[in-house]
Design a protein around this motif. Sequence first.
Motif, PDB file in Angstrom:
ATOM      1  N   ASP A  56       0.833  -1.201   0.000  1.00  0.00           N
ATOM      2  CA  ASP A  56       0.000   0.000   0.000  1.00  0.00           C
ATOM      3  C   ASP A  56       0.868   1.252   0.000  1.00  0.00           C
ATOM      4  O   ASP A  56       2.019   1.247   0.440  1.00  0.00           O
ATOM      5  CB  ASP A  56      -0.991   0.009   1.167  1.00  0.00           C
ATOM      6  N   LEU A 123      -4.705   0.835   8.620  1.00  0.00           N
ATOM      7  CA  LEU A 123      -4.785   0.796   7.159  1.00  0.00           C
ATOM      8  C   LEU A 123      -4.483   2.151   6.526  1.00  0.00           C
ATOM      9  O   LEU A 123      -4.519   2.287   5.301  1.00  0.00           O
ATOM     10  CB  LEU A 123      -6.188   0.354   6.728  1.00  0.00           C
ATOM     11  N   TRP A 131      -7.631   8.901  -0.260  1.00  0.00           N
ATOM     12  CA  TRP A 131      -8.145   7.590  -0.641  1.00  0.00           C
ATOM     13  C   TRP A 131      -8.703   7.580  -2.063  1.00  0.00           C
ATOM     14  O   TRP A 131      -9.667   6.883  -2.360  1.00  0.00           O
ATOM     15  CB  TRP A 131      -9.159   7.087   0.393  1.00  0.00           C
ATOM     16  N   ASN A 139     -11.455   0.817  -3.728  1.00  0.00           N
ATOM     17  CA  ASN A 139     -11.934   0.992  -2.344  1.00  0.00           C
ATOM     18  C   ASN A 139     -13.273   1.706  -2.345  1.00  0.00           C
ATOM     19  O   ASN A 139     -13.731   2.205  -3.379  1.00  0.00           O
ATOM     20  CB  ASN A 139     -10.897   1.766  -1.515  1.00  0.00           C
ATOM     21  N   HIS A 158     -10.792  -5.561  -2.905  1.00  0.00           N
ATOM     22  CA  HIS A 158      -9.807  -4.487  -2.808  1.00  0.00           C
ATOM     23  C   HIS A 158      -8.583  -4.869  -3.631  1.00  0.00           C
ATOM     24  O   HIS A 158      -8.150  -6.024  -3.619  1.00  0.00           O
ATOM     25  CB  HIS A 158      -9.394  -4.253  -1.349  1.00  0.00           C
ATOM     26  N   HIS A 163      -5.614  -4.315   2.256  1.00  0.00           N
ATOM     27  CA  HIS A 163      -6.998  -3.880   2.501  1.00  0.00           C
ATOM     28  C   HIS A 163      -7.981  -5.045   2.433  1.00  0.00           C
ATOM     29  O   HIS A 163      -9.188  -4.834   2.631  1.00  0.00           O
ATOM     30  CB  HIS A 163      -7.409  -2.828   1.467  1.00  0.00           C
ATOM     31  N   TRP A 166     -10.868  -6.018   4.931  1.00  0.00           N
ATOM     32  CA  TRP A 166     -11.790  -4.904   5.164  1.00  0.00           C
ATOM     33  C   TRP A 166     -12.971  -5.006   4.209  1.00  0.00           C
ATOM     34  O   TRP A 166     -12.889  -5.607   3.140  1.00  0.00           O
ATOM     35  CB  TRP A 166     -11.026  -3.607   4.904  1.00  0.00           C
ATOM     36  N   SER A 188     -17.558   1.465   6.615  1.00  0.00           N
ATOM     37  CA  SER A 188     -16.494   0.460   6.503  1.00  0.00           C
ATOM     38  C   SER A 188     -16.320  -0.292   7.808  1.00  0.00           C
ATOM     39  O   SER A 188     -16.693   0.193   8.889  1.00  0.00           O
ATOM     40  CB  SER A 188     -15.165   1.131   6.139  1.00  0.00           C
TER      41      SER A 188
END
Length: 425
Positions: A56, A123, A131, A139, A158, A163, A166, A188
């Motif tokens: 990420d 995260l 984002w 996402n 994702h 991620h 999630w 979320s």
Amino acid sequence: MDVTQLAAVDTARAARVLSEVRSARLSGRRAPVRPRPVIEQSWQRMLRSGVDPDHDFRSGLLSREELERRRAHSPLRTVLPVLRQGLLSAADVAHHIMVVADAEGRVLWREGSVPVLRKADGLGFELGADWREDVVGTNGVGTPAVTRRPVQVFASEHFVRSHTTWTCAGAPITDPRDGRLIGVVDVSGPLETMHPATLAWVESVAGLAEARLRELHTRSLERLRAVAAPVLARIGGRAAVVDRDGWTAAVTGMPYTRRIALPKSLTAGPGWLPVLGPCTVEPLAEGWLVRAAAGDPVPEDGTRIVLDLRQPRHWSVEVTGGAGSWTYGLSPRHAELLYVLAVHRTGRSAAALAADLFGDPARTVTVRAEMSRVRRYLGAHLHHRPYRFREDAEVQVLLPDDPRDLLPHSTAPAVARRRASAAPD
């Protein structure tokens, strides 16, 4: 595969299947089932833009000062009570958090379950974080902003591996005055908290927020109308009072038009506006007093029309001619419609446009209604029967660097064909 239904029955199995699908697609192997179209299209965008699926990336957080500045200037602040009332109480019980981001994908507000907030910190889902889809991958904030529709992203849907524990469901919020994206509201939490009804829930609350924005706009026009009435009573000729976005509060000596297209940087003094032509503009309360010159507007020779579709969510049309230059931001539907007309310079009938936009030539009533709205700001440069740009206008279309990113929200057959023609064999 209906991910939400499978997850409702067996969350762990759904997560395993999606993990296999993700691994297969990213390695170029045949997946056991196809990803949902909205997810597959997002993954393709990520691969083209070079997002790393295994690591990420976190851009710098906004400073506290910049965060507060964005909050103060965001239209979202006026609908926060609606979002909180509709989402927070249930989100906390269901171990979710509510996230509200601006049109640039920056997290402005984040509230809900404290343990989940701590997990979100891990995260990088923090206040001030970026984002956008092309920064952190598929996402529930960035993808709805690109597609301009509600999207649920579950587990390994994702793009970025970190991620995949999630789940999130986000819906765009648009400004009812001009269709401009102003932000995304997202719910979320850990993947085991996912529920099939979450997306519909978030979408309905986003709709309530947009209804609240419409109500506030109507009230502002009513206030401006009260100021305009005595002013217009003293004026002869054609004149209108509009708000800062061009919505009409009152007119005199001319037919009522719901909205007059204004340039992005309107200043007081003589000028030229679509439909009205030569006019004088004066500031008035929370809007403008526009006095039209005598006679009807006549398009100037040598008109150049540039349809700019390069940037996601920031589409525009610029008109340049002897009377001056002006730019108008486009809604997703008008961007599609003008793209089709720019491609087909000889014109399209209402039925042909309906097939181009909806895949259904019978939807001519919808097409005619949209063309009526387009003509409010571009009417001097359009003909009808068939619908087309004026023959003496130079029309240029600016496309994204990769034509496969053309109007990524669009399901219009004409746009889909253009994206498909650019795909590698």
